[in-house]
Design an enzyme around this catalytic site. Structure first.
Site, PDB file in Angstrom:
ATOM      1  N   GLN A  70       0.837  -1.197   0.000  1.00 44.02           N
ATOM      2  CA  GLN A  70       0.000   0.000   0.000  1.00 44.02           C
ATOM      3  C   GLN A  70       0.871   1.247   0.000  1.00 44.02           C
ATOM      4  OE1 GLN A  70      -2.535   0.771   3.517  1.00 44.02           O
ATOM      5  NE2 GLN A  70      -4.229   1.054   2.100  1.00 44.02           N
ATOM      6  N   GLY A  71       0.482   2.272  -0.726  1.00 46.45           N
ATOM      7  CA  GLY A  71       1.198   3.553  -0.737  1.00 46.45           C
ATOM      8  C   GLY A  71       0.238   4.696  -0.494  1.00 46.45           C
ATOM      9  N   SER A 109       0.046   6.469   3.111  1.00 40.19           N
ATOM     10  CA  SER A 109       0.585   7.410   4.092  1.00 40.19           C
ATOM     11  C   SER A 109       1.855   8.081   3.583  1.00 40.19           C
ATOM     12  CB  SER A 109       0.924   6.688   5.397  1.00 40.19           C
ATOM     13  OG  SER A 109      -0.233   6.181   5.993  1.00 40.19           O
ATOM     14  N   SER A 111       4.044  -1.466   4.128  1.00 35.48           N
ATOM     15  CA  SER A 111       4.509  -2.798   4.548  1.00 35.48           C
ATOM     16  C   SER A 111       4.836  -3.667   3.343  1.00 35.48           C
ATOM     17  CB  SER A 111       3.434  -3.485   5.396  1.00 35.48           C
ATOM     18  OG  SER A 111       3.175  -2.723   6.539  1.00 35.48           O
ATOM     19  N   GLU A 163     -10.293  -2.551   4.053  1.00 34.99           N
ATOM     20  CA  GLU A 163      -9.252  -2.699   5.072  1.00 34.99           C
ATOM     21  C   GLU A 163      -9.850  -2.657   6.467  1.00 34.99           C
ATOM     22  OE1 GLU A 163      -6.079   0.116   4.619  1.00 34.99           O
ATOM     23  OE2 GLU A 163      -4.800  -0.890   6.092  1.00 34.99           O
ATOM     24  N   GLU A 215      -8.148   6.522  16.981  1.00 28.49           N
ATOM     25  CA  GLU A 215      -8.799   7.827  17.145  1.00 28.49           C
ATOM     26  C   GLU A 215      -9.584   8.197  15.878  1.00 28.49           C
ATOM     27  OE1 GLU A 215      -5.576   7.163  18.059  1.00 28.49           O
ATOM     28  OE2 GLU A 215      -6.281   6.991  20.123  1.00 28.49           O
TER      29      GLU A 215
END
Lengths: 382, 307
Positions: free
Chosen positions: A131-132, A134, A166, A249, A364
């Site tokens: 995944q790209g 963040s 990751s 996800e 959060e």
């Protein structure tokens, strides 16, 4: 290629299906522990996926048109239950992104060409996805991302940086979220792009986690050229596609992990002879039972279409329970037990579990989503 | 009640701060398994800090303050046992570092790889074992302390100190858990407070979000409670205070560590961010001497007597 031995599972009784799954897992689950990072973890994960595909156990709910089995989710659940019982390799491995949110995103938002090219490769265990999303300054505030893609002819030219990707060091493809409209801000003007990780201009720097392995990575893009045909869901429409990814996800992606957590709790109860921990363990059993009920209800509901943000409640419940289970596991065996001290033992699980309330949106952020979109509370200031 | 340091205590802690400053101790890079500082141990020994409780006019509370200050460092050193436990049981206090364990002699113990003495609670006796060269094999762990295991404990000469010594041994161990936890918690919290003041999301420091503020306030409360319970136990050296302090510390650590890592996001889960130097050790202390449920039972026993 379709897997060999494909009986008509739709006609099989639930008990027969489960019995067949149990037999297959008994004969096929690898006995060696999975490597935690690097090329060895890639080889292991792909080999295990290939074996499941060949046995007819991969992509159980995926469309038949792309090699899946298109079975009801109840059979998927039965498979995951048997999978956990057999101590099969955790699904939280290098295949997780491909199988659980890149693949489902392509099914939901991809073009026919994209589905036909990528879905079989994911299912057959030919490729790893990462995944790209963040960036160093765009974590919880994903909409502030800055990695940009400039349209030049029929290509995007990408520059920028992603982090916490990751398995990026061993991946073939990345679900990459970038800003393609330079005049846009926030969630407008983004695009979700299939990024081949061997494209010239990509540099990957693995990052070691506190649990030991180099599981995370930072990815740098220096004039990386990607065909416009790799955009999923439309140019400048990436936020919508990304929300689909995140809904998977935060929704059904963790189903197998949630089921295996219940199994883990039962194993801890069986291993414990300390009456002082009885109350704690029974609390965990109740929590695990509640989690399963919520997960199953959500998964079955998901069969009829997008379910909304309820998945965040289950994802969060799972995340916090996983942390508690990892904690209690050490209490049962004692801090100095070989099971705990071993480099990839329960101590590793404990530190690894901290990521559960951070990955895929922090606890959060999940709570904000639940408050606003599920409970209908007014949106607070950001 | 007087919560201020005495002049002597202030002087000792000031001297210790200077000593630590002179060593220029930085968080180790990539130190997954153990970050033990032999230079610090040497300086502490030379400065007489580790036998403070044997010195005229000083007691367990003074020793606890030293242990707490040392625990704030990003490296470990065997101080808690030498200062708070060993003086009762060692004839020769220079035979340190001292490792402690409860249960079978084959179990791994903190600081055993460099220990010269082992004190072992085997349930019905307290044993003192001198550790010869080569008697220990190292055990790799994620808990930042050096762990080791006796290779052939049956071959080592041992001194039986008797079961009557066990209550004192366990009491002092509980005090050490609380006091060392307090030091670790202070440094970990300070690091995270700095992080949330500087890390920006949604255009403002994440420490300005109420959800984060509230939980960090609760973490600070836990840290303060652990601190004062630990120091009280060191001051009174009573069974009840020691058991209560250790129970509270071991109960507080999971909540405390979870929140601290949470607010550092993914960065806080990496070896590139130093938080783990304290939380690894907190996790180890959380499980010592049977964990919080065992300490709570000890507290109940101290109140009602063993049933």
């Amino acid at each position: 290629m379709m897997p060999e031995m494909m009986p008509e599972m739709m006609d099989e009784s639930p008990d027969d299906f489960r019995a067949r799954a149990r037999r297959w897992l008994r004969d096929n689950v690898p006995t060696e522990h999975p490597p935690v990072d690097g090329p060895e973890s890639r080889a292991y994960a792909l080999a295990w996926q290939q074996r499941q595909f060949a046995g007819g156990w991969a992509g159980l709910t995926w469309p038949r048109a792309y090699g899946g089995r298109e079975l009801p989710v109840l059979q998927q659940i039965a498979w995951f239950e048997e999978y956990a019982r057999a101590h099969a390799p955790s699904t939280h491995n290098a295949l997780f992104v491909g199988m659980n949110h890149a693949g489902p995103t392509l099914i939901a938002c991809g073009s026919d060409e994209q589905k036909a090219f990528h879905l079989p490769k994911i299912m057959q265990g030919d490729v790893i996805w990462c995944q790209g999303f963040s960036e160093p300054n765009s974590g919880s505030d994903l909409a502030s991302l800055r990695t940009r893609g400039e349209v030049q002819g029929d290509e995007l030219v990408i520059n920028g940086q992603k982090i916490w990707s990751s398995y990026a060091d061993i991946a073939d493809y990345q679900e990459l979220l970038i800003r393609t409209d330079p005049a846009s801000s926030r969630h407008h003007g983004l695009s979700w792009v299939i990024c081949p990780m061997d494209a010239p201009g990509i540099t990957v720097r693995p990052i070691k986690t506190m649990a030991g392995p180099a599981k995370f990575a930072e990815v740098f893009y220096d004039n990386v050229r990607i065909p416009l045909a790799n955009i999923v869901g439309g140019l400048n429409n990436g936020w919508k596609t990304a929300m689909a990814t995140l809904s998977f996800e935060r929704g059904t992606a963790s189903l197998a992990l949630q089921i295996s957590l219940s199994q883990r709790v039962e194993e801890l109860i069986a291993a414990c002879d300390d009456v002082a921990l009885g109350e704690t363990l029974m609390d965990l059993r109740a929590d695990a039972a509640a989690l399963r009920a919520m997960s199953y209800q959500f998964a079955i509901k998901s069969e009829s279409g997008p379910v909304g943000s309820e998945g965040s409640m289950i994802r969060l419940y799972f995340a916090e329970l996983a942390q508690r289970v990892a904690r209690v596991a050490i209490d049962i065996f004692g801090i100095a037990a070989p099971e705990v001290l071993a480099v990839h033992g329960l101590g590793y699980d404990y530190f690894d579990a901290y990521s559960e309330t951070i990955a895929g949106g922090t606890a959060e952020i999940q709570r904000n989503i639940i408050a606003e979109r599920v409970l209908g509370l007014p949106r607070g200031s950001r | 009640m007087d919560y201020d340091f005495t002049e002597d205590q202030a002087a000792i802690l000031g001297g210790l701060e200077q000593l630590i400053g002179s060593l220029n101790i930085e968080p180790p890079k990539d130190a997954v398994f153990s970050a033990y500082s032999q230079p610090l141990d040497d300086e502490l020994t030379a400065g007489g800090y580790l036998d403070i409780t044997s010195q005229e006019g000083f007691g367990l509370l003074d020793g606890a303050l030293i242990v707490e200050q040392l625990a704030q460092l990003p490296v470990s050193v065997e101080a808690a046992t030498s200062v708070l436990i060993a003086p009762v049981f060692l004839e020769d206090t220079t035979r340190r570092p001292v490792a402690i364990l409860a249960g079978a002699l084959t179990k791994p113990a903190r600081f055993l790889p460099m220990a010269k003495t082992l004190l072992a609670d085997i349930g019905d006796d307290l044993l003192r074992i001198e550790i010869p060269e080569g008697a220990v094999e190292e055990v790799a762990t994620l808990f930042a302390y050096p762990y080791g295991r006796l290779k052939n404990p049956e071959n080592l000469p041992r001194v039986s100190l008797g079961s009557a010594q066990l209550p004192t041994f366990r009491r002092r161990w509980r005090i050490a858990i609380a006091v060392e936890s307090s030091g670790l918690m202070q440094s970990a919290l300070n690091l995270v407070l700095e992080h949330v003041k500087t890390r920006q999301q949604f255009g403002r420091p994440i420490g300005s979000f109420q959800a984060i503020q509230h939980r960090l306030v609760m973490a600070a409360e836990l840290g303060q409670a652990v601190r004062w319970l630990g120091l009280r136990a060191a001051w009174s050296d009573s069974e009840s205070d020691a058991a209560i302090a250790a129970t509270f510390a071991q109960d507080a650590i999971p909540r405390f560590c979870t929140d601290l890592h949470q607010f550092c996001g993914a960065m806080g889960l990496t070896l590139e961010f130093p938080l783990h130097h304290w939380t690894y050790r907190l996790r180890a202390l959380l499980g010592e001497l049977g964990g919080s449920s065992a300490q709570a039972i000890a507290a109940a026993d101290a109140t009602w007597g063993q049933k």
